[in-house]
Design a protein around this motif. Structure first.
Motif, PDB file in Angstrom:
ATOM      1  N   GLY A   1       3.751  -5.910   1.211  1.00 41.61           N
ATOM      2  CA  GLY A   1       2.905  -5.109   2.312  1.00 41.61           C
ATOM      3  C   GLY A   1       3.597  -5.619   3.600  1.00 41.61           C
ATOM      4  N   SER A   2       3.467  -4.585   4.535  1.00 41.30           N
ATOM      5  CA  SER A   2       3.686  -5.034   5.915  1.00 41.30           C
ATOM      6  C   SER A   2       2.601  -5.518   6.597  1.00 41.30           C
TER       7      SER A   2
ATOM      8  N   GLN B   1      -0.301  -3.277   6.899  1.00 44.06           N
ATOM      9  CA  GLN B   1      -0.743  -2.900   5.777  1.00 44.06           C
ATOM     10  C   GLN B   1      -1.873  -3.913   5.109  1.00 44.06           C
TER      11      GLN B   1
ATOM     12  N   TYR C   1      -0.226  -7.002  -3.985  1.00 48.64           N
ATOM     13  CA  TYR C   1       0.225  -6.078  -3.075  1.00 48.64           C
ATOM     14  C   TYR C   1      -0.970  -5.633  -2.246  1.00 48.64           C
TER      15      TYR C   1
ATOM     16  N   SER D   1      -4.025  -1.537   0.744  1.00 45.82           N
ATOM     17  CA  SER D   1      -3.910  -0.152   1.308  1.00 45.82           C
ATOM     18  C   SER D   1      -2.825   0.611   0.995  1.00 45.82           C
ATOM     19  N   ILE D   2      -1.811   0.081  -0.007  1.00 47.01           N
ATOM     20  CA  ILE D   2      -0.738   0.651  -0.549  1.00 47.01           C
ATOM     21  C   ILE D   2      -0.922   1.526  -1.786  1.00 47.01           C
ATOM     22  N   ASP D   3      -0.484   2.579  -1.820  1.00 49.24           N
ATOM     23  CA  ASP D   3      -0.603   3.290  -2.779  1.00 49.24           C
ATOM     24  C   ASP D   3       0.022   2.459  -4.396  1.00 49.24           C
TER      25      ASP D   3
ATOM     26  N   VAL E   1       3.693   3.445  -5.214  1.00 48.05           N
ATOM     27  CA  VAL E   1       4.637   3.099  -4.113  1.00 48.05           C
ATOM     28  C   VAL E   1       4.727   1.385  -4.270  1.00 48.05           C
ATOM     29  N   ALA E   2       3.934   0.699  -4.558  1.00 46.85           N
ATOM     30  CA  ALA E   2       3.858  -0.824  -4.625  1.00 46.85           C
ATOM     31  C   ALA E   2       4.856  -1.041  -5.965  1.00 46.85           C
TER      32      ALA E   2
ATOM     33  N   THR F   1       7.432   0.011   1.421  1.00 48.27           N
ATOM     34  CA  THR F   1       6.008   0.082   1.010  1.00 48.27           C
ATOM     35  C   THR F   1       5.296   1.067   1.823  1.00 48.27           C
ATOM     36  N   THR F   2       5.865   1.888   2.497  1.00 50.03           N
ATOM     37  CA  THR F   2       5.272   3.325   3.008  1.00 50.03           C
ATOM     38  C   THR F   2       5.520   4.572   2.779  1.00 50.03           C
TER      39      THR F   2
END
Length: 283
Positions: A99-100, A103, A200, A203-205, A208-209, A276-277
């Motif tokens: 994650g960023s 996120q 992860y 907030s990440i789908d 996507v993760a 991750t976006t």
């Protein structure tokens, strides 16, 4: 500085239920070491311990969450009583986090710091008195290629591993002149599943993760057993700094050559692993 002989002496290993930690235990067992296996996974510890005992090794198991300082201190006393001849500590326990900064929550980043850094510090502090009583002893902390260079998208993990590196180096200076030596090992990608089973940002789908984690895992080429052999050799030879893997040696050279601009050549091969976006494409 004398090289260590594992035969008949004891080694404590964290993260010993799986991956590099389990294979490090196996590599030491082949050399005749007695083993204190540490992990929070009781079932995993039991499986590894049964395997090693069946091969003739002397093994004790010590289930503990390394984030619990009081429990770790108690485990230290337990290991010292069971292994008065403790000679080495190898800290393999750890996790990952995708994650960023946008996120991730502070709680998520603190969790990883508690696992990767403070767990390492806690077990080292707990066992250092016992190691000091050995005629010769060594502590090996497993850092990472990301303790040499910090990629975008891996802020928490890289922070923890740079901190492990700093802890190792400072402790090495602190115990200088004693019977204890300290070193850090910097592996590149090892096929342990850490990235696939790590955490992860919430907030990440999840899709996507998973895609980012799979892209990172595809870059891992070294088998845990190979990494473990190198870790054990570095420990017994009491090395202060060990680079494991071609990628680690390349990144180490790159950072030395371009300490500010190293990210430019690193970004392209990592682009999918740090993304991750970008939403998943509709099917």
């Amino acid at each position: 500085m004398p090289v260590l002989d594992a035969s008949g002496r004891s080694s404590a290993i964290t993260g010993a239920a799986h991956g590099i930690g389990a294979d490090t235990a196996r590599a030491l067992a082949r050399r005749g070491a007695n083993l204190a296996l540490i992990d929070r996974d009781r079932a995993g510890l039991a499986l590894v311990a049964d395997e090693l005992r069946a091969a003739g090794s002397t093994v004790t198991v010590h289930p503990v969450d390394l984030r619990d300082d009081d429990a770790v201190a108690a485990i230290g006393e337990e290991i010292e009583a069971a292994h008065p001849e403790l000679q080495t500590l190898i800290t393999c326990a750890g996790s990952s986090m995708l994650g960023s900064l946008d996120q991730l929550t502070m709680e998520e980043m603190r969790w990883l710091m508690d696992v990767n850094l403070w767990g390492t510090v806690s077990i080292t502090k707990a066992l250092l008195p016992a190691l000091r009583r050995s005629p010769a002893a060594h502590i090996t902390h497993i850092a990472s290629i990301y303790a040499l260079a910090s990629p975008g998208g891996r802020i928490p993990y890289s922070m923890t591993k740079f901190a492990v590196r700093a802890f190792s180096e400072a402790l090495m200076h602190e115990v200088e002149g004693s019977t204890v030596t300290v070193g850090a090992v910097y592996p590149s990608g090892v096929r342990t599943g850490i990235i696939l089973h790590g955490r992860y940002a919430s907030s990440i789908d999840p899709g996507v993760a998973g895609r980012a984690a799979a892209a990172q895992a595809a870059m891992y080429h070294m088998e845990p057993s190979d990494a473990a052999e190198r870790i054990v050799r570095a420990t017994l030879q009491r090395r202060a700094r060990t680079l494991v893997g071609r990628e680690t040696r390349l990144v180490d050279a790159l950072v030395r050559l371009a300490p500010v601009r190293y990210w430019a050549p690193m970004r392209r091969p990592l682009r999918e692993a740090i993304d991750t976006t970008t939403p998943m494409s509709p099917r």
